[in-house]
Each structure stands twice: as structure tokens, then as C-alpha cells.
Design a protein around this motif. Structure first.
Motif, short mmCIF file in Angstrom:
data_model
loop_
_atom_site.label_atom_id
_atom_site.label_comp_id
_atom_site.label_asym_id
_atom_site.label_seq_id
_atom_site.Cartn_x
_atom_site.Cartn_y
_atom_site.Cartn_z
N THR F 170 0.83 -1.21 0.00
CA THR F 170 0.00 0.00 0.00
C THR F 170 0.86 1.25 0.00
O THR F 170 0.63 2.19 -0.75
N ASP F 173 2.42 1.92 -3.25
CA ASP F 173 1.43 2.50 -4.17
C ASP F 173 1.26 3.99 -3.91
O ASP F 173 1.25 4.79 -4.85
N ARG F 176 4.14 5.86 -5.17
CA ARG F 176 4.10 5.94 -6.64
C ARG F 176 3.13 7.01 -7.12
O ARG F 176 3.43 7.79 -8.00
#
Ligand code: HEM
Ligand SMILES: Nc1ncnc2c1ncn2[C@@H]1O[C@H](COP(=O)(O)OP(=O)(O)OP(=O)(O)O)[C@@H](O)[C@H]1O
Ligand SMILES: Nc1ncnc2c1ncn2[C@@H]1O[C@H](COP(=O)(O)OP(=O)(O)OP(=O)(O)O)[C@@H](O)[C@H]1O
Ligand SMILES: [Mg+2]
Ligand SMILES: [Mg+2]
Lengths: 57, 219, 215, 252, 219, 215
Positions: F170, F173, F176
Motif C-alpha cells: 500500500t 502504491d 508511486r
């Protein structure tokens, strides 16, 4: 007690405090210099003892 | 146990310069007083014992509330709780260390302050003796508060209600014994013995209560 | 020498976090707890260490040499999320304190402070105040606590957090040595420790809720 | 390593080094001067006439007043060094105010002691809690507090910065000491030498007083230089010890 | 900034019980003095303002030494230092929150204590007003000490020693203004205005010094 | 939008820890610090965040929208070893405080508190006192701080310590996304974060000693 007593004690106390301070600083300096000499003898050198060469390397 | 005592002493010395600090603190408190009440030597010598005792209470309160909290915050408390040493004994030793580092210097410095406050020799002696006997009780009471503070993270109110009201009798008997020593009609012994009894009482109850609270600290 | 947990259940807040957990570990055996964040690993470790009272069940320690009356927690070392070292004292002082305060258990013997610092790979810096160390160095020194005083059971809560790979390998070696000498290990981790032959226990968190919704 | 690093290292250590050399050359002269001034000053202070009002005890003045002045001057020196620490981050400034604190405490102690010894015959008491005396006492406490603070922290440059802040905040006490006799009417003598409209004191006393004041001032600078040298050495020693330990741990 | 004020107030209510312990200590101090001076109501009312002020000064010390230490311990201080709000302002707001939670209760409690000490209405009013004006200065001075304490592992007594000498002028003018209000020849306004000036002065110097110390103490 | 570090050098105690470190990060770029325990990763991050004064060199922030005079630290979020949350307050209160106190930087916008808690996977428990969370949950909530108020630069010191594998994914992510939206990342880790296209910088520790003796 006469005035002389107070005068003597004042000068005495002041002298004593100054002497203690002087002695302490003096002895401290001697001890530090001795330690520095010991370190120097054991081969540890200050980094800045060759600053320019150090920087070029 | 000895190692715990030494460690706690070392910690309090390390952080603040140690015994000197207690004395300095006390001197500062006493130096502040004449600014308030004025340079009336007579009055000063009368309120002297009370001031010295209040200084001792303040010194005991500063820092004592965090006796166990610092241990909890860095996880040491967990390890302390797991050992086979009886917990009561551990608490007692911690109290002793706190007393040695924070209260004893005050007891030792109190005659000097007595001189500053223009107190008579008898009064100075009486204050020193009552402090010597009474301040451990303050420490033990504070320890219970500190333990409660650890076990109830939101128990701040409870701590203050617990500690100061319990400390007041100590303060009162300490001060009244000191005054009894100087003022003629009142005898010194009765309040002094009561003070002694209070200290003994809290020397038992304090560590017991504190260790009970610590064991029940729920996380 | 045997650490037994019988039908443990524990509560956090009002809810039962887990229930009916039993295990038995003999000399040289280890149990690794795995599970998601908040699934109750730390809670179980604290119950076994005697720091949290279980709602049900009990933890027992039995051995031939000592009598059975002692609390299980006395046979355990606990390394939690916090390091239990004082930032103001030097590493040397910290370790020496724990060595003396904890003592050795049942005839075992801890190594000296200098030796322990050496074993976790920080031999030269034991004279520094603990607060001056980096996060990983602090964790290593906290681990050295386990070495200076002997306990048969090691309870480790994420021992390798903040460690570099070399230190992780060192820790795994030390744990292996401990097991080889007949120790017992109980650990919670997210990263595999890299030690073979361990039992695993997967925690699911909030008994009665987790079973249904576990991903 | 690059040129720039070499320069920082160099300027870092060169200054104290140059200071060590320079102070090493000055110190003997300063010491001799101080001793000479003391000889003259003490001779004068015991040969001049006594005061008709204060009798022989006026001789106490010749140590009391210079010591009191020095206690304030020392704090001023520390405050200037503190500015050096905070604004220019100069390592010598750190060393300077750390070394001065014990000296200031000692001079303040002398002023307190001689003042008390003078107070007993003149005012009939050792100590009163009036504004002048108490503010000097507070100065003494602040010196001790600063010493304790310096001892309680073991990172010297951080200790220097933090105590510099305290020194500057505490500087409010100096005007209080200086003007306390004018703001509150007290037992203590108002200023008679250092005042805007020139000294009002009899030259009979003024001359030995000034000589002694100079002697004390030079004594202060001598001791201060010596203490600074000690402090620099002490830092070098700890730095080198730490280096040695680090190198040893890296080698293993 | 408002959010910081609210958070700090919430924290002191939630965690410390700060206000109560301050008030209790204050009451203890005031309750103990009559032992010293005896039942002489006249004398009591004479030294009343001084005692109340001294009590307030000492009570303000409790807890103040940890103003920034708790922030440091959990890492919040780092984030606070990084924001674009001028640090001086942040410190000012923290002082304000501390004052509201710890000193304001003292100010409010002081009339009650004045009654205990048998002070006249005018004296009670004067003490309350001077406390209201003067205690912020104590908080600001304490903030400097607290900022210094951040770089010390444990604050406690050392901080109080550093702070108390600076607080003396506040005490002097606070007390003398209170007396001036009762004793006829002396006018109330001059010392009161000086007190006000001192508070303003430290309201600038205190946060400045504290933020300077905080910037220099971070590691 | 550009974060520039020029010839940074920093001291710890009396010794230089590193020297002459320069880098430049533009929108969407990231730099990962790696290195052994005690090699100076955290120190460098604190220097960049403006929490430690560099011995030498400087950190600058430049962008078209804001004037150049602002301190670089104002454009940064810093997530250190400590979580900067109060155990006595609820998660909601903690996050709301930081959201309001930090504000948003240069036109960006942070998400709401509930949304941020959702994004770190703990939507349901924002009402609990922070102290009641498990170690990993605490770390996640500390991460949520980065989401509630916008800063272009994220400085993360071992963000994934104490996290389970799912939470790690998570976090990766979220990072990112941040980069994709033009953010900048500066992080120190021991475990790879699993994000592609990052620059790496290996710290060696104790300039002048490390060079000669680095293992
Ligand atoms: C412990 C008690 C005393 C302390 C702390 C003390 C402190 C000081 C200080 C700080 C000064 C310097 C003031 C300035 O430069 O304006 C000073 C000056 C002086 N003191 Fe004291 N003093 C004490 C007792 C006495 C006594 C008992 C006397 C004599 C009766 C006295 C007589 C003087 C005189 C004559 C000066 C010089 C004032 C001038 O000409 O500027 N002091 N004292
Ligand atoms: N407050 C401090 N005072 C003095 N030295 C310190 C201090 N903090 C850290 N150090 C030293 O500085 C060095 C670098 O520490 P730093 O925290 O930057 O390491 P790190 O790379 O983050 O390590 P880790 O991976 O363990 O977190 C360490 O050797 C440490 O001993
Ligand atoms: N002091 C407490 N009071 C109430 N609830 C708590 C407390 N401590 C933890 N909890 C709750 O208990 C649950 C389990 O926490 P625990 O610390 O055991 O998890 P964990 O498995 O160790 O997680 P992590 O991997 O994050 O360390 C969590 O959901 C947490 O919210
Ligand atoms: Mg956990
Ligand atoms: Mg780190």
C-alpha cells in the motif's frame, strides 16, 4: 572584633579564592598537556596536521 | 538492587549536575522569598521553617511524578516487572534513589538556608531533623502517584488529588514540629513522633500501593 | 525445560483479540508469530511474558532443575518494540546494569558486556551514550541485553526492525546459537528471520471477527 | 575528499591553533603585568590613610569593588562571546564563555564574601536581602547554573549554543545590579566612581582603587586565556580519543 | 495556530490534570504559611500578597519544564520546526495554551486564598489583577528554560534554577504593586505599569530566546 | 520544482559523518539512501529537512510558482523514526491537528482525514486513541499525516519499519501516486521499497575514517 580582623579575613578569603582558581586552572592545563603528549606518543595525530595533502587525496 | 540504586543515582546526576542542583534549587527558592516578603529579618526567621519545608515539597514534586513514566516510555518497566526481585523492593529502591538524589541534598543544605533566613540554631536543627525524617514520606507518597500515572495514562487528575492531599499532613506535622522546637509552650516530641509514624506508615503503604498499581498497569 | 501456554485468550479494550491459543515449546524449539498489523502478535507475546494478564488460560514454565512455583516470566527475556535502554547512560553502563539487575537464570551464564557488544557487531562504541547511536545501532545494543544475562526463553517482538542486512544475519546466527544451546524462542516478525525448523502461528486478530473477514 | 572540505577543516582548527600560539606568547607578559599591578596596588592600599567615617575598613573596598566590577564584566564578556557563538558560530566563542563561567563565579564569590565582611562592621549584619545584594547573589546563582548546564550536556558545541541563549537572556540582570542602588533605596553605597558626572570619590582612595581594579582586570584576562587554552586542549583530546575508538572499531 | 492552541489545551486537560495540581500546590503553600506566623491575623493579612505571589511563582514552575520535552520525545517538535509559521509565533501560542491551562486557574483561585489570608477586598483585587498581568511573564521566562531543557535528557530542577533568577523582577513588582494598592502613600500605578512592561518585554524576549534555543538544540 | 543539495557535510559529535554530498531532484524523481546501520542516512535526511544544521553546503528549493526565498524545509514532509502523534489524542484528532497546522503547500491539496485513514487501510479505527494502536497501525497512521496536507517533497526515514507485507505494498502504491503527481521522494531504507526508477545513494559513514576502513 576589631576592624583589622575583618580586613585580614577579607584579604585572606580573596587571596585564597584567587589562589584556588589559579591553582586549579594551572593543574588542569598541566594535566591536559600531559594527556595530549601521551596521545601524540601513541601515534594518533590531529587530522589537520597535514591539511593540504589530505584535501588533495 | 544495588545496581538499580546506582543507575538511578547516575541518571539523576548525569542529567542535572547532581547534588549541587538540589542545593542550588533550594537556594534559588529561598533567595526569591525575601523579594516577596521584604527584608524584614524578624519575619523571615518566623516563616523560615515553612519556606524551607515548602521548598522541599516542591523539589519532591518536580520530577517525582515521572519516576516510573520514564521507565515505561523506554520499555525498561517491562523488564523490571518481569524479574524475580519482589516488585515492592524494586519500588522501594527507586524511591530511595530519588530521595538520595533529590531530597537529601535539601536536608543537607537546609542549615545554610536557615542561616540565610536568620533562623536560630535550635530552629535550624529542628528543621533539618524534621526534613530528614519527613521527606521520605513525601517520596513514598509521590511514588504511588507516579505509579498511578503510569497505569492510567489519563489519570492526571487522580494523581494530583492523590499526592498533594496525602502530602499535606506530612508538611503540617513537619512544620509544626519545627515551630514547636522554638516556641516554648508547644512540645517538640508529639508532632515529631507523629511525623515519624507517618513516614513509617508510608514507607510500607507507598511501595505496596505503587507496586500494586504497576502490576495492574494494563498494557 | 518446557514453556507451556494453555488456552490463552486476551482482551484489548472490550473485545477478545484471540482465544484458545495453546502451544508447548521444549529445549531448542521456536515459534514464530506472523500475521497482519494489529492481529495481536505483540499482545500474545506480552501475555506470555507476564506483562498482560490473560483473560483465560495460563502460561507455565517447568524444568527439572528449578521448582515449579516460579512465574514463567522469570525464565524469559523480552525484547519489545522499545529498547529499554537509557539515552543518557553509555551503552556500557546500560548493559552492565541489566546484566547485574537481571542476573542469570537457573545455572546459565551470560557473556560479559564487552563480549556482547562485540557479538552484535559494535565492539568499539560501547563507551558512547546510548542516545548517540543510530536507530539500527540502538536495536543491536538492545539485542545485546539478551546476551549479557542468561534466560532460557527469548521473547522477541520484531527484533530485526531497523536493521541492515548484515545485522539481520548476525541476529539470526545468535538466535541459532541460542537454540542450539537448548534455548527457546518466541518471536513475532513480518520479515522471515531465516531460521530453519521453526513452528509458525498465524494470528488473525479479533477472534470471531477476523475468521469471517480474513483476507 | 575535496578542496572545500579541506578548507573547512583547516579554518576550523587553524583558528584555535593560531589562538594557542598567540596566547602562548602573550601569557607570560600578561602574568608579569598582573603581578606587578598587584604589588603596587596592595602596597598602596595598605599605606594610604583610613577614612574618618569608615575607619580602617575602607581597605576592604580595594578588593570588594574591583571584584564586584569584575563579576559584572565577566558576564559581559560571556554575553559578547555568546553573540559570537550564535551569530558567527565561532568555536573560540564557545570556548570563551564556557571558560569564563567559573571565573565569574569566583569573582562574584569574592565580592559577596568581602561585602559581607564589610557589612558586619558597617551595617551590623552579614547579610540583608536588599536589591543590590540579592541581585549579585542571583548573578552568582546564574553562574553556577551555567556551569551545571555545561556539565550536564556532553556535546560541547550544542552545550555552547544553548548556554549562549541563556547567557543572553540572563543579561537583564546586569543592569539590575548596576542600577539597583538607584532604583531602590538601600543600605548599599551608590556608585561614586563609574557615573556620568565623573567620580565623586576622594583621590586618596581613588588611586589605589583604580590600580587594584586594573590588577583584577588583568588577572581576569590572564586566567581567562589560560582556561580557554585548557578547554581547547580538552576538546582536542576527546576528539582524538573518539577518532581512535572509531578507527579501532572499523578495523576489527 | 488556533489548532495548536486547542490541541495543547486538550492535552493538558486529558493527560496532565495540570491545572489541578498547580492549584492544589498553590493552596498547600498558602495553607502552610499560617503555621509559621501563627494566628496573628494582622500579620497574615500583611504578608498575604507576598505569599500568594510566591505560591503562584512556584506553582508556575510545575510542569512548565516539560513544555517542549514531550513534543521532542514523540517527534512532533521536528514537524513544528519545519513549518513556515514563524517559530516565535508557535512558541507564543504554546505559552498561551500553557498559561490558560495552568496559570489562569491560579489567578482565578487567588481571591479564595486571599480570603484565607484575611486580606482586605482591595488587596485581594490587587493581587488578582497583578497575577493576571504578571503570570504570563513567568510562563514566557519558563519557556526559555523549557527550550533549553529540550537538549537536556531530563529537565527538572536544573531548568527551575535557570529560570527562577529571571523571574525575580516579576515577583518584586507584582508584590510591590499589590502592597501599593493597600498602603496609602505608595501609588499603585507605577509598579503595576512596570509589571506590565516586564510582561510585554518577556513576551518578546521569551519566545525569541526559546525559539533560538530550540533551533540550536535540535539534533 | 527542484530540490537541490549542494556539497552537504554534517557533523555528529565532533566528527564529520559525510561530506560533499550533492544531488538534485526534479518533479517525479526520487532518491533512496542505503547503507549500513550508523552510516548517516538519518543524519542526511535531517539535514535536508532543515532539522540539523549542515557543517557546510546548503539545501535549496526552487520552483516557478513560489519565490525562491522560502526555506527548503517548508516544502517537505518528514517522517522520522518517531511518529509525531500524541498517544492521548485519538487518531482523528491527531490527523486533524496536523492537517490544519501544516496547511497545504503551494496550491496542492491534502485529502480529508477520513480519506487518508482509508488510504492507509485503517478506515474504521480513526476514533481510537493513538496509543491504543499496534506498532504497525501507528506507523500507518503516521504515514497518513503525509496525505492530509500537501507537500511536494516527502522525506521518509525507514517508512516501512514494523509494517506487514500488505501495508508495504500500500505504501509503495501511495508513494508511486505521489511521484506520478509530480512529487519528490527522499527515503532511507534497508528493505527495498519496490519502486522503479529511483536513484540510489550509498552512505558510508564517517568521512575520513570510512574511506580507509570501510569493509
Ligand atoms: C555582600 C554584600 C555586598 C555586595 C554583594 C556588594 C556588591 C557590590 C557591587 C556589585 C558593586 C559594584 C557597583 C557598581 O559598579 O555600580 C559594589 C560597589 C561598592 N560597594 Fe558593595 N557590596 C556589598 C557590601 C558592601 C558594603 C558592606 C559596603 C560598605 C559599607 C560596600 C561598599 C561599596 C562601595 C563603596 C562600592 C563602590 C561604589 C562605587 O563607587 O561605584 N559594599 N558592591
Ligand atoms: N545525537 C547524536 N550525537 C552524536 N552522534 C550521533 C547522534 N546521533 C547519531 N550519531 C552518530 O552518527 C552516526 C550516524 O547516525 P544515523 O542515525 O545517521 O545513522 P543511520 O544511517 O540512520 O543508521 P540506521 O540505519 O541505524 O538508522 C552513528 O554512528 C551515530 O553513532
Ligand atoms: N493499549 C491498548 N488498548 C486497547 N487496544 C489496544 C492496545 N494496544 C493494542 N490494542 C489493539 O489490539 C490489537 C492488537 O495489537 P498488537 O499490538 O498485539 O498487534 P500486532 O500483531 O503486534 O501488530 P503489529 O504487527 O502492528 O505490531 C490492535 O488492533 C490494537 O488496536
Ligand atoms: Mg506488534
Ligand atoms: Mg536511521
Amino acid at each position: 572584633m576589631g576592624h583589622d580582623f575583618y580586613i585580614a579575613v577579607s584579604y585572606g578569603v580573596s587571596g585564597l579564592i584567587i589562589a584556588l582558581m589559579l591553582g586549579w586552572i594551572w593543574l588542569d592545563g598541566r594535566a591536559r598537556q600531559r594527556e595530549l603528549a601521551e596521545l601524540e606518543a601513541s601515534g594518533i595525530r590531529r587530522r589537520s596536521s597535514a591539511p593540504v595533502k589530505d584535501g588533495a587525496a | 538492587m544495588m545496581s538499580l540504586l546506582l543507575r538511578d543515582l547516575k541518571l539523576s546526576v548525569r542529567a542535572g549536575g547532581g547534588a549541587l542542583i538540589g542545593v542550588l534549587f533550594f537556594m534559588t527558592v529561598v533567595a526569591v522569598i525575601p523579594f516577596g516578603v521584604g527584608p524584614d529579618l524578624n519575619l523571615l526567621s518566623r516563616i523560615g521553617p515553612a519556606i524551607v519545608w515548602i521548598g522541599a515539597l516542591l523539589a519532591a514534586l518536580l520530577g517525582l511524578d515521572r519516576l516510573f513514566q520514564t521507565e515505561r516510555d523506554d520499555g525498561s518497566l517491562d523488564l523490571i516487572l518481569m524479574q524475580e526481585h519482589p516488585l515492592v523492593l524494586t519500588v522501594l529502591v527507586k524511591c530511595l534513589a530519588h530521595w538520595l538524589a533529590n531530597s537529601l541534598p535539601l536536608v543537607i543544605a537546609s542549615p545554610l538556608l536557615g542561616l540565610f533566613m536568620n533562623m536560630s540554631e535550635v530552629a535550624i536543627g529542628a528543621v533539618a531533623v524534621t526534613l530528614l525524617v519527613g521527606t521520605p514520606a513525601l517520596t513514598f507518597i509521590g511514588a504511588v502517584g507516579a505509579a498511578v500515572a503510569v497505569s492510567l495514562p489519563r489519570g492526571g487528575l487522580l494523581v494530583s488529588i492523590l499526592v498533594l492531599p496525602l502530602a499535606i499532613p506530612v508538611l503540617i506535622f513537619g512544620v509544626s514540629a519545627s515551630y514547636a522546637a522554638v516556641q516554648d509552650p508547644a512540645p517538640f516530641m508529639p508532632p515529631f513522633l507523629i511525623l515519624l509514624a507517618i513516614t513509617m506508615f508510608f514507607a510500607v503503604i507507598g511501595p505496596l500501593g505503587a507496586s500494586l498499581a504497576l502490576r495492574n498497569a494494563s498494557d | 525445560m518446557r514453556l507451556t501456554a494453555e488456552k490463552l485468550a486476551a482482551r484489548r479494550g472490550e473485545d477478545l483479540l484471540f482465544s484458545d491459543i495453546s502451544f508447548e515449546l521444549g529445549a531448542g524449539e521456536g515459534l514464530i508469530l506472523i500475521g497482519r498489523n494489529g492481529s495481536g502478535k505483540s499482545t500474545l507475546l506480552r501475555v506470555v511474558a507476564g506483562l498482560l494478564r490473560p483473560e483465560f488460560g495460563q502460561v507455565r514454565w517447568s524444568s527439572s532443575s528449578t521448582d515449579d512455583a516460579i512465574r514463567a516470566s522469570e525464565a524469559c527475556h523480552y525484547l519489545g518494540h522499545r529498547n529499554a535502554m537509557k539515552a543518557e547512560l553509555s551503552v556500557q553502563e546500560n548493559l552492565a546494569f541489566w546484566k547485574e539487575f537481571c542476573g542469570d537464570f537457573g545455572g546459565g551464564e551470560g557473556v560479559s558486556v564487552a563480549e556482547a557488544a562485540e557479538q552484535v557487531g559494535l565492539g568499539g562504541i560501547a563507551h558512547l551514550p546510548f542516545g548517540y547511536l543510530s536507530a539500527g545501532q540502538q536495536r543491536r545494543m538492545a539485542f545485546a541485553k539478551l546476551l549479557v544475562s542468561y534466560r532460557p526463553v527469548w521473547i522477541l517482538d520484531e527484533p530485526t526492525a531497523a536493521l541492515d542486512t548484515r545485522a539481520e544475519a548476525t541476529f539470526a546466527d545468535l538466535i541459532r546459537q541460542h537454540l542450539a544451546r537448548g534455548g527457546i524462542l518466541l518471536a513475532a516478525t513480518h520479515q522471515p528471520l531465516g531460521i530453519e525448523g521453526m513452528q509458525e502461528l498465524r494470528m488473525t486478530g479479533f477472534a470471531g471477527v477476523a475468521e469471517e473477514f480474513a483476507a | 575528499m575535496t578542496e572545500s572540505l579541506a578548507i573547512t577543516k583547516f579554518s576550523d582548527l587553524a583558528n584555535p591553533t593560531r589562538f594557542l600560539n598567540l596566547s602562548g606568547r602573550i601569557l607570560p607578559w600578561l602574568g608579569c603585568l598582573t603581578a606587578g599591578l598587584f604589588a603596587v596596588g596592595l602596597y598602596l592600599s595598605f599605606t594610604t590613610e583610613g577614612d574618618y567615617q569608615q575607619g580602617e575598613t575602607v581597605r576592604i573596598m580595594y578588593v570588594h569593588v574591583p571584584a564586584a566590577w569584575l563579576s559584572m564584566m565577566c558576564y559581559t564578556v560571556m554575553a559578547l562571546s555568546a553573540i559570537g557563538t550564535l551569530v558567527w558560530r565561532h568555536p573560540l566563542a564557545d570556548v570563551s564563555h564556557k571558560a569564563a563561567a567559573p571565573l565569574g563565579a569566583a569573582f562574584t564569590l569574592i565580592a559577596l564574601a568581602t561585602g559581607s565582611l564589610w557589612g558586619k562592621p558597617m551595617w551590623g549584619t552579614w547579610w540583608v536581602w536588599d536589591a543590590r545584594l540579592t541581585s549579585v547573589f542571583v548573578l552568582f546563582l546564574m553562574y553556577l547554573g551555567l556551569i551545571a548546564l555545561n556539565r550536564a550536556m556532553d556535546d560541547p558545541s550544542k552545550a555552547a549554543r544553548v548556554s549562549a541563549v541563556l547567557i543572553l537572556v540572563g543579561f537583564v540582570n546586569i543592569p539590575v545590579i548596576k542600577f539597583s542602588v538607584e532604583w531602590w533605596n538601600t543600605l548599599h553605597q551608590p556608585a561614586s566612581v563609574v557615573r556620568l558626572d565623573g567620580p565623586t570619590i576622594d583621590p586618596e582612595f581613588l588611586i589605589p582603587l583604580l590600580v587594584m581594579a586594573f590588577a583584577f582586570t588583568f588577572l581576569f584576562f590572564t586566567l581567562h586565556l589560560m582556561a580557554m587554552r585548557n578547554e581547547i586542549w580538552r576538546r582536542r583530546i576527546t576528539a582524538q580519543r573518539r577518532m581512535a575508538a572509531r578507527m579501532a572499531s572499523r578495523e576489527s
